[in-house]
Design a protein around this motif. Structure first.
Motif, PDB file in Angstrom:
ATOM      1  N   GLY A   4      -8.707  -7.406  -8.974  1.00 28.68           N
ATOM      2  CA  GLY A   4      -9.113  -6.247  -9.762  1.00 28.68           C
ATOM      3  C   GLY A   4      -8.432  -4.965  -9.337  1.00 28.68           C
ATOM      4  N   GLY A   5      -7.724  -5.038  -8.176  1.00 27.48           N
ATOM      5  CA  GLY A   5      -6.955  -3.895  -7.695  1.00 27.48           C
ATOM      6  C   GLY A   5      -7.811  -2.866  -6.977  1.00 27.48           C
ATOM      7  N   PRO A   6      -7.184  -1.800  -6.500  1.00 21.87           N
ATOM      8  CA  PRO A   6      -5.742  -1.561  -6.508  1.00 21.87           C
ATOM      9  C   PRO A   6      -5.024  -2.359  -5.422  1.00 21.87           C
ATOM     10  N   THR A   7      -3.713  -2.363  -5.467  1.00 21.70           N
ATOM     11  CA  THR A   7      -2.890  -3.047  -4.471  1.00 21.70           C
ATOM     12  C   THR A   7      -2.132  -2.018  -3.651  1.00 21.70           C
ATOM     13  N   VAL A  51       3.465   1.399  -1.012  1.00 22.70           N
ATOM     14  CA  VAL A  51       3.549   1.329  -2.468  1.00 22.70           C
ATOM     15  C   VAL A  51       2.166   0.939  -2.983  1.00 22.70           C
ATOM     16  N   THR A  52       1.542   1.821  -3.743  1.00 21.28           N
ATOM     17  CA  THR A  52       0.189   1.596  -4.255  1.00 21.28           C
ATOM     18  C   THR A  52       0.220   1.581  -5.775  1.00 21.28           C
ATOM     19  N   ASP A  53      -0.392   0.558  -6.361  1.00 17.75           N
ATOM     20  CA  ASP A  53      -0.464   0.507  -7.820  1.00 17.75           C
ATOM     21  C   ASP A  53      -1.901   0.246  -8.262  1.00 17.75           C
ATOM     22  N   ASP A  54      -2.202   0.570  -9.505  1.00 16.49           N
ATOM     23  CA  ASP A  54      -3.547   0.410 -10.048  1.00 16.49           C
ATOM     24  C   ASP A  54      -3.654  -0.840 -10.918  1.00 16.49           C
ATOM     25  N   GLY A  55      -2.876  -1.866 -10.598  1.00 14.61           N
ATOM     26  CA  GLY A  55      -2.847  -3.086 -11.393  1.00 14.61           C
ATOM     27  C   GLY A  55      -4.000  -4.023 -11.113  1.00 14.61           C
ATOM     28  N   ARG A  56      -3.811  -5.278 -11.485  1.00  9.36           N
ATOM     29  CA  ARG A  56      -4.909  -6.252 -11.433  1.00  9.36           C
ATOM     30  C   ARG A  56      -5.199  -6.793 -10.042  1.00  9.36           C
ATOM     31  N   GLY A  57      -4.325  -6.550  -9.078  1.00  5.31           N
ATOM     32  CA  GLY A  57      -4.577  -7.008  -7.718  1.00  5.31           C
ATOM     33  C   GLY A  57      -4.344  -8.504  -7.555  1.00  5.31           C
ATOM     34  N   GLY A  58      -4.838  -9.037  -6.437  1.00  8.17           N
ATOM     35  CA  GLY A  58      -4.707 -10.459  -6.163  1.00  8.17           C
ATOM     36  C   GLY A  58      -3.380 -10.858  -5.568  1.00  8.17           C
ATOM     37  N   ALA A  59      -2.553  -9.897  -5.126  1.00  8.74           N
ATOM     38  CA  ALA A  59      -1.262 -10.229  -4.524  1.00  8.74           C
ATOM     39  C   ALA A  59      -1.474 -10.793  -3.123  1.00  8.74           C
ATOM     40  N   SER A  60      -0.582 -11.687  -2.700  1.00  8.45           N
ATOM     41  CA  SER A  60      -0.670 -12.288  -1.370  1.00  8.45           C
ATOM     42  C   SER A  60       0.729 -12.544  -0.855  1.00  8.45           C
ATOM     43  N   THR A  61       0.809 -12.822   0.444  1.00  8.77           N
ATOM     44  CA  THR A  61       2.098 -13.090   1.079  1.00  8.77           C
ATOM     45  C   THR A  61       2.283 -14.572   1.337  1.00  8.77           C
ATOM     46  N   GLY A  62       1.560 -15.416   0.628  1.00  3.50           N
ATOM     47  CA  GLY A  62       1.648 -16.854   0.853  1.00  3.50           C
ATOM     48  C   GLY A  62       2.980 -17.422   0.409  1.00  3.50           C
TER      49      GLY A  62
END
Length: 430
Positions: free
Chosen positions: A409-412, A372-383
């Protein structure tokens, strides 16, 4: 001529990519290796306890980035072999225990060994395509007059095995340079694949280590599965008690009132009967929502591909879905994959502020793979505390893994893998 142009373009792309990979190897890998070794050495005095977990997290992100480039640039699949980082308990003891769990993990030492190889053999194979072009171009430039200032400055110049001291030897040097360029054209893209092949051979675990980690992971996820099942049962019980059951009780009371009023006040009885009918409709709607939350009908009837497409249609964001599944997985696997995709899409809409989402679902080498790829702001983590950690536990029940690449800043890009066999006939339109 078109073939030569295509080969030149591919070689140029390989050289540019090689320079980028070489920079990552020489700067990123050397820096991370040095800092991490120093940090581990400082654990006995307490300083390393604070710095080592963060550095090991950076190493894993560095390796995940290389995995993503390997898949994107050459189609080389490098499985995500590491287990999720353990959650840290509060307090000094919790921080120390967290650090110790990371240091003793086989994944840590495997990643450190990869950094050593990446900064040596990895960097060499990555930089070789650009080096071949650079060396060849210099030889050609010697024939264009560059040999004169070079010879004046040094009193003679050796280009490879040719001593350049005049136009004749400059022409011979240019011929050798053209040979290096030809080698770069022929082998440049292959050298990039060799680089990722080296990366893959050092990042994937040995068979024994893989089995050991799988046993540990399955032991943990078994407990997670039991806890999740108990929580799901409590949720269903609560939803039934507060929703459909309350509606049905109200409907029964209304029908009792109708029985009492039907002879005395037919108009009032019709009003109460209308309320009972509304209660029955609401109860039916809530039951359908509950069933959909347990196992969506479209998933059972049409399979994972169409169920994901149905999810995408309900999103307020433009979402493209590509599915390549030659059959059906087992129902528990499909259910886990469906709800994992649903949660990732929800996160992309709610937290990433994405304008476009791409979902790819396919089966290869015995693995159900979903990205799943998105062009959002990024910074996601699995913490800890992240919704992605719950997805990790859900997939772990089936020996699946999750990888997240989400620079600020993405992408994710969230990639999920579940080992499974597609044994059922294909029933969806995917």
């Amino acid at each position: 001529m078109p073939m030569t142009g295509t080969r030149a373009r591919d070689a140029g792309v390989a050289a540019a990519r090689g320079l980028a990979l070489g920079g990552m190897s020489l700067i990123g890998s050397i820096t991370l290796f040095t800092l991490t070794v120093v940090s581990i050495g400082l654990i006995p005095i307490g300083v390393g306890v604070l710095t080592t977990p963060a550095l090991l997290g950076l190493i894993r992100s560095h390796a995940d980035r290389r995995r993503l480039l390997a898949a994107t640039w050459t189609g080389t699949g490098i499985p995500v072999a590491h287990r999720p980082l353990p959650e840290r308990r509060p307090g000094v003891a919790g921080r120390a225990g967290h650090c110790w769990m990371l240091v003793k993990s086989p994944t840590t030492w495997r990643d450190l060994r990869w950094l050593l190889i990446d900064m040596t053999a990895g960097a060499a194979t990555a930089l070789l395509p650009a080096s071949l072009f650079g060396e060849g171009l210099f030889g050609v430039l010697l024939l264009l007059g560059l040999w004169k200032p070079v010879v004046r400055a040094g009193g003679g110049y050796w280009y490879e095995f040719v001593r350049v001291d005049g136009w004749g030897t400059a022409a011979l040097a240019a011929l050798v340079g053209a040979g290096w360029i030809a080698v770069g054209l022929r082998f440049g893209p292959s050298l990039i694949r060799v680089h990722f092949g080296i990366t893959r051979s050092w990042l994937i675990p040995t068979r024994e280590a893989e089995l050991g980690e799988r046993i540990d992971r399955l032991t943990e996820t078994r407990h997670d599965a039991v806890d999740s099942s108990a929580a799901e049962l409590r949720r269903i019980e609560r939803d039934l008690h507060d929703g459909a059951q309350a509606r049905l009780v109200a409907m029964g009371m209304n029908l009792s009132t109708v029985e009492a009023l039907i002879e005395k006040d037919p108009a009032q009885a019709r009003l109460v009967l209308s309320m009972a009918r509304a209660s029955s409709a609401e109860a039916l709607s809530e039951l359908r929502d509950l069933v959909r939350g347990i196992h969506p009908p479209v998933l059972a009837e049409r399979g994972l591909g169409d169920a994901v497409r149905a999810l995408a249609l309900r999103l307020p964001v433009t979402t493209e879905v590509e599915v390549d599944l030659p059959g059906r997985a087992e129902a528990p696997v499909e259910s886990a994959a469906y709800f994992a995709v649903s949660e990732v899409l929800t996160n992309a809409v709610k937290h990433a502020a994405a304008d476009r989402i791409q979902v790819d679902v396919y089966h290869v080498e015995g693995m159900l793979r979903i990205s799943v790829t998105d062009d959002g702001r990024g910074g996601a983590s699995t913490g800890a505390g992240s919704g992605l950690s719950g997805i990790q536990r859900r997939l772990g029940t089936f020996d699946g893994v999750l990888a997240v690449n989400s620079p600020v800043g993405g992408p994710t890009m969230v990639t999920m893998e579940i080992p499974c066999v597609l044994s059922s006939p294909k029933t969806s339109s995917c």
